[in-house]
Design a protein around this motif. Structure first.
Motif, mmCIF file in Angstrom:
data_model
loop_
_atom_site.group_PDB
_atom_site.id
_atom_site.type_symbol
_atom_site.label_atom_id
_atom_site.label_comp_id
_atom_site.label_asym_id
_atom_site.label_seq_id
_atom_site.Cartn_x
_atom_site.Cartn_y
_atom_site.Cartn_z
ATOM 1 N N TYR A 65 49.619 45.919 46.756
ATOM 2 C CA TYR A 65 50.874 46.094 46.026
ATOM 3 C C TYR A 65 50.903 45.224 44.773
ATOM 4 C CZ TYR A 65 55.853 45.154 45.091
ATOM 5 O OH TYR A 65 57.070 44.964 44.495
ATOM 6 N N LEU A 66 50.525 43.959 44.901
ATOM 7 C CA LEU A 66 50.504 43.067 43.734
ATOM 8 C C LEU A 66 49.495 43.547 42.696
ATOM 9 C CD1 LEU A 66 50.706 39.569 45.489
ATOM 10 C CD2 LEU A 66 52.556 40.838 44.376
ATOM 11 N N LEU A 67 48.352 44.025 43.155
ATOM 12 C CA LEU A 67 47.337 44.542 42.230
ATOM 13 C C LEU A 67 47.840 45.796 41.523
ATOM 14 C CD1 LEU A 67 44.169 44.064 44.469
ATOM 15 C CD2 LEU A 67 44.680 42.823 42.360
ATOM 16 N N ASP A 68 48.579 46.634 42.250
ATOM 17 C CA ASP A 68 49.109 47.868 41.656
ATOM 18 C C ASP A 68 50.106 47.550 40.553
ATOM 19 O OD1 ASP A 68 49.394 50.863 41.818
ATOM 20 O OD2 ASP A 68 51.472 50.276 42.180
ATOM 21 N N LEU A 69 50.941 46.533 40.756
ATOM 22 C CA LEU A 69 51.878 46.131 39.706
ATOM 23 C C LEU A 69 51.147 45.587 38.486
ATOM 24 C CD1 LEU A 69 54.732 44.334 41.718
ATOM 25 C CD2 LEU A 69 54.794 46.607 40.682
ATOM 26 N N ALA A 70 50.010 44.932 38.734
ATOM 27 C CA ALA A 70 49.286 44.283 37.639
ATOM 28 C C ALA A 70 48.466 45.258 36.808
ATOM 29 C CB ALA A 70 48.378 43.183 38.190
ATOM 30 N N ASP A 71 47.890 46.301 37.433
ATOM 31 C CA ASP A 71 46.945 47.133 36.677
ATOM 32 C C ASP A 71 47.614 47.880 35.524
ATOM 33 O OD1 ASP A 71 48.224 49.203 38.005
ATOM 34 O OD2 ASP A 71 46.482 49.849 39.148
ATOM 35 N N GLY A 72 48.824 48.400 35.752
ATOM 36 C CA GLY A 72 49.523 49.086 34.663
ATOM 37 C C GLY A 72 49.899 48.133 33.540
ATOM 38 N N ALA A 73 50.347 46.935 33.916
ATOM 39 C CA ALA A 73 50.722 45.943 32.900
ATOM 40 C C ALA A 73 49.525 45.557 32.046
ATOM 41 C CB ALA A 73 51.309 44.703 33.580
ATOM 42 N N VAL A 74 48.378 45.372 32.694
ATOM 43 C CA VAL A 74 47.159 45.006 31.962
ATOM 44 C C VAL A 74 46.723 46.138 31.042
ATOM 45 C CG1 VAL A 74 44.685 44.521 32.226
ATOM 46 C CG2 VAL A 74 46.358 43.322 33.654
ATOM 47 N N ALA A 75 46.780 47.379 31.536
ATOM 48 C CA ALA A 75 46.370 48.533 30.715
ATOM 49 C C ALA A 75 47.230 48.652 29.464
ATOM 50 C CB ALA A 75 46.459 49.809 31.543
ATOM 51 N N ARG A 76 48.536 48.476 29.625
ATOM 52 C CA ARG A 76 49.429 48.588 28.464
ATOM 53 C C ARG A 76 49.267 47.392 27.530
ATOM 54 N NH1 ARG A 76 52.413 51.033 32.619
ATOM 55 N NH2 ARG A 76 53.231 49.031 33.338
ATOM 56 N N ARG A 77 49.086 46.217 28.099
ATOM 57 C CA ARG A 77 48.921 45.012 27.284
ATOM 58 C C ARG A 77 47.667 45.094 26.424
ATOM 59 N NH1 ARG A 77 51.654 40.683 25.103
ATOM 60 N NH2 ARG A 77 50.270 38.907 24.858
#
Length: 235
Positions: A65-77
């Motif tokens: 779950y924590l990784l799922d929240l992070a991957d989209g943020a990293v992709a957009r960043r």
């Protein structure tokens, strides 16, 4: 003393070009690595469930779950959103929040196995048919939050199936409803949401202490019940 050769400058430029290519490759695939890591957590949870390591299986879902929240943020960043990344994210979601979570409901009992299969099917319906065309909005509760609720409840109740039946029956209607839920851009929103995420990371170090799951349970239930008033994305 080393005398510079005629190709020393060319070698320097080659190294520079290779460095640029490596950095560009890392930028484009950083989010994909997180999605694959999420998928690995899901597969590890599946194996843990099959081998009777129930506690570990639940916490691996929460890490996913924590990784799922992070991957989209990293992709957009990093401006690295891609069709491949979207597919990897869907496969990771199905693995971790579909199959791995459903196996938390599995017992030798026939009815429990029917619930397990039904949960996977509802996750498939949620992923395939409930995409929203409205920017920053989901239709129906994302299966990630349903998984967090079930994994947390499973740890806190020590796998009590009566509790898990109640939680599953309660969350499925939210998943397949047409209610609007904001995109959970926790790492791209207000500071307090980032603090909530950081608290989730801290709770991983308390995984041997079951009440740590209360944190995830409250987090996910608050998103399910108060999506707009609490979790509406403000960029």
């Amino acid at each position: 003393m080393t005398v510079p050769g005629p190709f020393s400058g060319l070698s320097w430029w080659t190294n520079m070009a290779m460095g640029v290519q490596v950095r560009e490759f890392a930028r484009k695939n950083a989010a994909n690595v997180l999605s694959v890591a999420n998928m690995v957590m899901g597969m590890s949870s599946i194996l843990s469930s099959l081998n009777g390591h129930h506690h570990a299986a639940c916490w691996l879902v929460l890490i996913g779950y924590l990784l799922d929240l992070a991957d989209g943020a990293v992709a957009r960043r990093l401006n690295a959103c891609s069709a491949l990344g979207a597919k990897l994210d869907e496969y990771a979601d199905f693995t971790t929040f579909g199959i791995a979570t459903a196996l938390l409901l599995r017992t030798p009992n026939l009815l429990d196995n029917i619930l397990c299969i039904s949960y996977v099917l509802f996750v498939v319906v949620r992923i395939c048919f409930f995409a929203s065309e409205v920017p920053l909005v989901y239709h129906g509760l994302p299966c990630t939050y349903s998984s967090v609720i079930l994994a947390s409840a499973s740890v806190l109740s020590e796998g009590n199936m009566a509790v898990l039946w109640v939680m599953t029956v309660a969350t499925i209607p939210f998943m397949i409803s047409h209610n609007s839920y904001p995109h959970d851009r926790v790492l791209e929103s207000e500071a307090w949401k980032k603090v909530v995420y950081a608290g989730g990371v801290v709770m991983l170090f308390c995984s041997s202490f079951p009440p740590a799951c209360v944190y995830y349970l409250l987090w996910s239930v608050s998103y399910m019940l108060f999506p707009t008033s609490l979790w509406n994305a403000e960029m």
